[in-house]
Design a protein around this motif. Structure first.
Motif, PDB file in Angstrom:
ATOM      1  N   SER A 272      34.116 129.820   0.731  1.00 34.16           N
ATOM      2  CA  SER A 272      34.643 129.026   1.847  1.00 34.16           C
ATOM      3  C   SER A 272      36.166 129.103   1.934  1.00 34.16           C
ATOM      4  O   SER A 272      36.837 128.109   2.216  1.00 34.16           O
ATOM      5  CB  SER A 272      34.193 127.561   1.710  1.00 34.16           C
ATOM      6  N   GLY A 273      36.701 130.304   1.679  1.00 32.08           N
ATOM      7  CA  GLY A 273      38.126 130.519   1.859  1.00 32.08           C
ATOM      8  C   GLY A 273      39.011 130.023   0.745  1.00 32.08           C
ATOM      9  O   GLY A 273      40.236 130.007   0.880  1.00 32.08           O
ATOM     10  N   ARG A 274      38.422 129.633  -0.398  1.00 35.28           N
ATOM     11  CA  ARG A 274      39.200 129.141  -1.536  1.00 35.28           C
ATOM     12  C   ARG A 274      38.812 129.887  -2.802  1.00 35.28           C
ATOM     13  O   ARG A 274      37.667 130.314  -2.948  1.00 35.28           O
ATOM     14  CB  ARG A 274      38.949 127.651  -1.769  1.00 35.28           C
ATOM     15  N   VAL A 275      39.744 129.997  -3.728  1.00 32.34           N
ATOM     16  CA  VAL A 275      39.436 130.479  -5.077  1.00 32.34           C
ATOM     17  C   VAL A 275      38.885 129.294  -5.855  1.00 32.34           C
ATOM     18  O   VAL A 275      39.579 128.296  -6.061  1.00 32.34           O
ATOM     19  CB  VAL A 275      40.685 131.045  -5.769  1.00 32.34           C
ATOM     20  N   ILE A 276      37.616 129.386  -6.275  1.00 33.22           N
ATOM     21  CA  ILE A 276      36.994 128.254  -6.960  1.00 33.22           C
ATOM     22  C   ILE A 276      36.891 128.467  -8.465  1.00 33.22           C
ATOM     23  O   ILE A 276      36.571 127.524  -9.195  1.00 33.22           O
ATOM     24  CB  ILE A 276      35.596 127.953  -6.373  1.00 33.22           C
ATOM     25  N   ALA A 277      37.163 129.679  -8.934  1.00 31.17           N
ATOM     26  CA  ALA A 277      37.167 129.938 -10.379  1.00 31.17           C
ATOM     27  C   ALA A 277      37.843 131.272 -10.627  1.00 31.17           C
ATOM     28  O   ALA A 277      37.822 132.163  -9.777  1.00 31.17           O
ATOM     29  CB  ALA A 277      35.746 129.966 -10.936  1.00 31.17           C
ATOM     30  N   GLU A 278      38.449 131.410 -11.802  1.00 29.63           N
ATOM     31  CA  GLU A 278      39.034 132.692 -12.189  1.00 29.63           C
ATOM     32  C   GLU A 278      39.091 132.791 -13.699  1.00 29.63           C
ATOM     33  O   GLU A 278      39.091 131.787 -14.410  1.00 29.63           O
ATOM     34  CB  GLU A 278      40.419 132.869 -11.585  1.00 29.63           C
ATOM     35  N   GLY A 279      39.116 134.032 -14.180  1.00 32.43           N
ATOM     36  CA  GLY A 279      39.183 134.285 -15.612  1.00 32.43           C
ATOM     37  C   GLY A 279      38.589 135.635 -15.928  1.00 32.43           C
ATOM     38  O   GLY A 279      38.212 136.399 -15.026  1.00 32.43           O
TER      39      GLY A 279
END
Length: 353
Positions: free
Chosen positions: A210-217
């Motif tokens: 939905s147009g957002r970064v919700i997790a990273e790693g």
């Protein structure tokens, strides 16, 4: 740490639809960032902004040290782009496609011919060099498409779902070619819905929804978010589920979860090999007949499901979906497509670059 790609607060709206809602990315030079997300998540919109095919409504983005809005031509000289579908001219031969792009990149006629020969050889297309690209197989066309994006020896390469529709063997071939570019120092931003692709290629992964970064790693970091290893036990007789559950609880100190059909029990493993051994002994002592006994690590599909509520299956495997469908294929994106030439860049800008 030198960043080849750096964005802060990227936003993009198409009418009432907000495709990007503040995307932040930081990609060190010489690494691979995998971008995962369902259709309409904002992956392709992000790539098009970074490749100067769209302008953001808000936020900043720098690629190879250049601002994508104020220094577009410098960005264009530094990047290569391969989209979801092969963008080569089917009427031209493989060699002609490469020479044409070389001339657009201001190579001399001799330089374009030499670079085309080098890439045809490296991508295993020399025997098909004089055949129209329209006669190529899907895998050959994707290799040619990747070769086209490398004519100008870019330092940053954008790959937007590059293996969509390829058979497993062709996908492995393309993975090998991508690894070669990274080994040579090229920075890669890879969008994909094949989760094993991100697992294989990416140094770090961001999940977009939905147009957002919700997790990273890293892949391992994301997998740890959904728990550690689990022991899965398949039962020959579902009627033995109570006895099996009791035995596993005694062995590992945690109550197992049962599958829908009652034939599979899953229990977390905090004690490693000791828990596995204890579980095997307890099941045998309880007279439980087992058809399967396996340790399972979380996969990126588990991560994807836990974060987005959807599986990570590629579009062609999802009923009712088609590749590229979703909110990203809006009027704004189509307009950008219509102004892009066959090499994936706006022709009037590249001819002037």
């Amino acid at each position: 740490m030198e960043l080849a790609i750096h964005t802060e607060g990227l936003r993009k709206r198409y009418g009432d639809h907000e495709a990007l809602r503040g995307v932040d990315l930081a990609v060190p030079a010489g690494t691979v960032l995998g971008v995962l997300g369902p259709n309409g998540a904002g992956k392709t919109t992000t790539v098009r902004i970074l490749a100067t095919l769209l302008e953001p409504d808000a936020g900043t983005a720098r690629v190879a040290g250049y601002d994508v809005v104020r220094e577009r031509r410098q960005v264009q000289r530094a990047i290569g782009l391969t989209g979801q579908y092969a963008a080569v001219d089917e009427q031209l031969t493989g060699a002609e496609n490469l020479r044409m792009v070389g001339m657009l990149q201001r190579l001399t006629r001799a330089g374009a011919r030499q670079r085309a020969a080098e890439l045809l050889d490296r991508f295993g297309l020399t025997d098909a060099a004089d055949r129209p690209a329209g006669t190529y197989s899907g895998g050959m066309r994707r290799r040619l498409d990747l070769a086209v994006s490398l004519v100008a020896r870019p330092s940053v390469l954008f790959l937007d779902e590059p293996t969509t529709g390829l058979d497993p063997a062709s996908r492995l071939d393309l993975w090998a070619l991508i690894r070669e570019q990274v080994a040579a120092g090229v920075t890669v931003l890879l969008t994909t819905q094949y989760l094993e692709e991100a697992d294989e290629l990416a140094d770090r992964i961001v999940v977009v929804d939905s147009g957002r970064v919700i997790a990273e790693g890293t892949s391992d970091e994301l997998k740890r978010r959904v728990g550690g290893e689990r022991l899965e036990v398949g039962l020959a007789d579902p009627a033995q589920q109570p006895a099996a559950a009791a035995a596993l609880t005694r062995a590992v100190g945690a109550a197992p979860l049962a599958g829908d059909d009652g034939r599979v029990l899953s229990v977390p493993l905090d004690g490693g090999l000791h828990d596995i051994a204890e579980a095997a002994v307890a099941l045998r002592a309880g007279g439980v007949a087992v058809t399967d006994f396996a340790v399972r690590r979380p996969s990126l599909d588990d991560v994807f499901l836990s974060l987005t509520g959807r599986t990570g299956r590629p579009p062609e495997e999802t009923p009712g979906d088609t590749p590229g469908a979703g909110a990203e294929n809006t009027t704004g994106d189509r307009a950008a497509d219509e102004t892009a030439d066959r090499s994936g860049h706006r022709s009037e800008e590249w001819s002037a670059a």
